[in-house]
Design a protein around this motif. Structure first.
Motif, short mmCIF file in Angstrom:
data_model
loop_
_atom_site.label_atom_id
_atom_site.label_comp_id
_atom_site.label_asym_id
_atom_site.label_seq_id
_atom_site.Cartn_x
_atom_site.Cartn_y
_atom_site.Cartn_z
N ILE A 74 34.17 45.78 34.15
CA ILE A 74 35.61 45.59 33.90
C ILE A 74 36.38 46.88 34.12
CG2 ILE A 74 37.34 45.09 32.11
CD1 ILE A 74 35.96 42.59 33.21
N GLU A 75 35.93 47.96 33.52
CA GLU A 75 36.67 49.22 33.64
C GLU A 75 36.55 49.83 35.02
OE1 GLU A 75 35.68 51.73 30.32
OE2 GLU A 75 37.04 50.61 29.00
N ASN A 76 35.40 49.71 35.66
CA ASN A 76 35.25 50.27 37.01
C ASN A 76 36.17 49.61 38.01
OD1 ASN A 76 33.34 52.11 36.16
ND2 ASN A 76 31.60 50.85 36.77
N SER A 77 36.49 48.35 37.79
CA SER A 77 37.35 47.61 38.72
C SER A 77 38.81 47.57 38.29
CB SER A 77 36.86 46.16 38.84
OG SER A 77 35.54 46.12 39.32
N LEU A 78 39.12 48.14 37.14
CA LEU A 78 40.48 48.02 36.56
C LEU A 78 40.88 46.56 36.45
CD1 LEU A 78 42.48 50.97 38.15
CD2 LEU A 78 41.62 50.79 35.82
N ALA A 79 39.93 45.74 36.01
CA ALA A 79 40.16 44.30 35.87
C ALA A 79 40.68 43.93 34.49
CB ALA A 79 38.87 43.53 36.15
N GLY A 80 40.72 44.89 33.60
CA GLY A 80 41.17 44.62 32.24
C GLY A 80 40.93 45.81 31.35
N LEU B 109 50.22 44.73 30.84
CA LEU B 109 51.56 44.32 31.26
C LEU B 109 52.33 45.46 31.91
CD1 LEU B 109 52.59 42.05 28.25
CD2 LEU B 109 51.86 41.33 30.55
N ALA B 110 52.05 46.70 31.51
CA ALA B 110 52.74 47.86 32.07
C ALA B 110 52.38 48.10 33.54
CB ALA B 110 52.43 49.11 31.25
N ASP B 111 51.23 47.63 33.97
CA ASP B 111 50.79 47.79 35.36
C ASP B 111 50.09 46.51 35.81
OD1 ASP B 111 50.38 48.87 37.84
OD2 ASP B 111 49.05 50.47 37.16
N TYR B 112 50.77 45.39 35.64
CA TYR B 112 50.14 44.09 35.83
C TYR B 112 49.59 43.90 37.24
CZ TYR B 112 49.04 39.21 35.31
OH TYR B 112 48.36 38.03 35.25
N SER B 113 50.33 44.29 38.25
CA SER B 113 49.87 44.04 39.62
C SER B 113 48.57 44.80 39.90
CB SER B 113 50.94 44.40 40.65
OG SER B 113 51.28 45.76 40.56
N CYS B 114 48.42 45.99 39.36
CA CYS B 114 47.18 46.75 39.53
C CYS B 114 46.02 46.05 38.85
CB CYS B 114 47.36 48.15 38.97
SG CYS B 114 45.85 49.15 39.02
N TYR B 115 46.22 45.60 37.61
CA TYR B 115 45.15 44.92 36.88
C TYR B 115 44.81 43.56 37.51
CZ TYR B 115 44.90 48.30 33.08
OH TYR B 115 44.70 49.44 32.33
N SER B 116 45.82 42.86 38.00
CA SER B 116 45.56 41.57 38.64
C SER B 116 44.75 41.76 39.92
CB SER B 116 46.87 40.84 38.93
OG SER B 116 46.63 39.60 39.53
N ALA B 117 45.13 42.76 40.71
CA ALA B 117 44.36 43.05 41.92
C ALA B 117 42.94 43.50 41.56
CB ALA B 117 45.07 44.14 42.74
N GLY B 118 42.82 44.25 40.47
CA GLY B 118 41.51 44.67 40.00
C GLY B 118 40.65 43.49 39.58
N ALA B 119 41.28 42.49 38.98
CA ALA B 119 40.56 41.29 38.56
C ALA B 119 39.98 40.56 39.78
CB ALA B 119 41.47 40.36 37.76
N VAL B 120 40.79 40.40 40.81
CA VAL B 120 40.33 39.74 42.03
C VAL B 120 39.20 40.54 42.67
CG1 VAL B 120 40.99 39.09 44.39
CG2 VAL B 120 42.52 38.58 42.47
N HIS B 121 39.39 41.85 42.76
CA HIS B 121 38.36 42.71 43.35
C HIS B 121 37.06 42.62 42.55
CE1 HIS B 121 36.39 46.17 45.13
NE2 HIS B 121 36.22 46.65 43.92
N CYS B 122 37.18 42.65 41.23
CA CYS B 122 36.00 42.57 40.37
C CYS B 122 35.26 41.26 40.59
CB CYS B 122 36.41 42.72 38.91
SG CYS B 122 35.02 42.74 37.76
#
Length: 171
Positions: A121-127, A144-157
Motif C-alpha cells: 500500500i505505502e510503496n504504491s501510494l495507494a492509501g 483527500l488532499a492529494d486524491y488524484s495521486c492516491y487514486s492513480a497509486g491505487a490503480v498502479h498497485c
C-alpha cells in the motif's frame, strides 16, 4: 464486507460520528448482520453519518458499488486486549478481497498498519496505513488532499500486485 469484531465496524461507525458533515461512512454487508455486534452497527445507521446496507449486493453489481466510494476502509483488529486474535489477520497480506476490489477501481484505501499490507500500500501510494480507528480521519484527510495521486497509486498497485492478467504469462 464482514460485520464482525475483527473488522472493527462498530468502532469505525462510532468514530464517524465526529467526522465532517459532508462525510458518510457506508457499510455494504457481505451477509446480513444478525448477531449482537451487527445490531450494534445498525444502531449507528442514522442515514447522515453512517449508512448500513444489510442486504448483500449481487456479485455482478459489486464492482459498481465499490467504485461509488471515494475511499475504501479495510481495518482489521489483530488484538483483543492483550490476546492475539490470530495470525490470519496479522498476515492478511494480499488475501483481502476488499482491498483488491477498491484498488481495482482506483479507490484509495485506509488500511490497518500490518506489515503484510503496508509493504504494497505505502510503496504504491495507494492509501494510508493506520494503527487504530482514531487515525482514520487524518488518513482520510491526507488522501483527500492529494486524491488524484492516491487514486492513480491505487490503480498502479492493483496492476502491479493483483492483476492476474499481467502475471499470468509467468504461470
Amino acid at each position: 464486507g464482514s460485520i464482525a469484531p475483527w473488522a472493527m465496524a462498530v468502532e469505525l461507525a462510532e468514530a464517524a460520528q465526529t467526522w465532517p458533515d459532508d462525510w458518510v461512512l457506508v457499510f455494504q454487508c457481505r451477509e446480513r448482520p444478525i448477531d449482537d455486534y451487527g445490531r450494534k452497527l445498525i444502531a449507528f445507521a442514522d442515514g447522515r453519518k453512517v449508512v448500513v446496507n444489510a442486504e448483500p449486493v449481487p456479485s455482478q453489481y459489486l464492482r459498481e458499488v465499490v467504485a461509488s466510494a471515494d475511499i475504501g476502509m479495510a481495518l482489521y483488529r489483530t488484538r483483543n486486549s492483550d490476546a492475539i486474535l490470530g495470525k490470519n489477520l496479522c498476515t492478511i497480506g494480499k488475501s483481502s478481497g476488499k482491498i483488491a476490489q477498491y484498488l481495482h477501481v482506483g479507490v484509495p484505501v485506509v488500511v490497518s498498519d500490518l506489515p503484510s499490507v503496508r509493504s504494497y500500500i505505502e510503496n504504491s501510494l495507494a492509501g494510508v496505513c493506520v494503527s487504530d480507528v482514531a487515525q482514520a480521519r487524518p488518513a482520510i484527510e491526507a488522501i483527500l488532499a492529494d486524491y488524484s495521486c492516491y487514486s492513480a497509486g491505487a490503480v498502479h498497485c492493483f496492476q502491479k500486485e493483483f492483476d492476474l492478467e499481467s502475471h499470468f504469462a509467468q504461470v
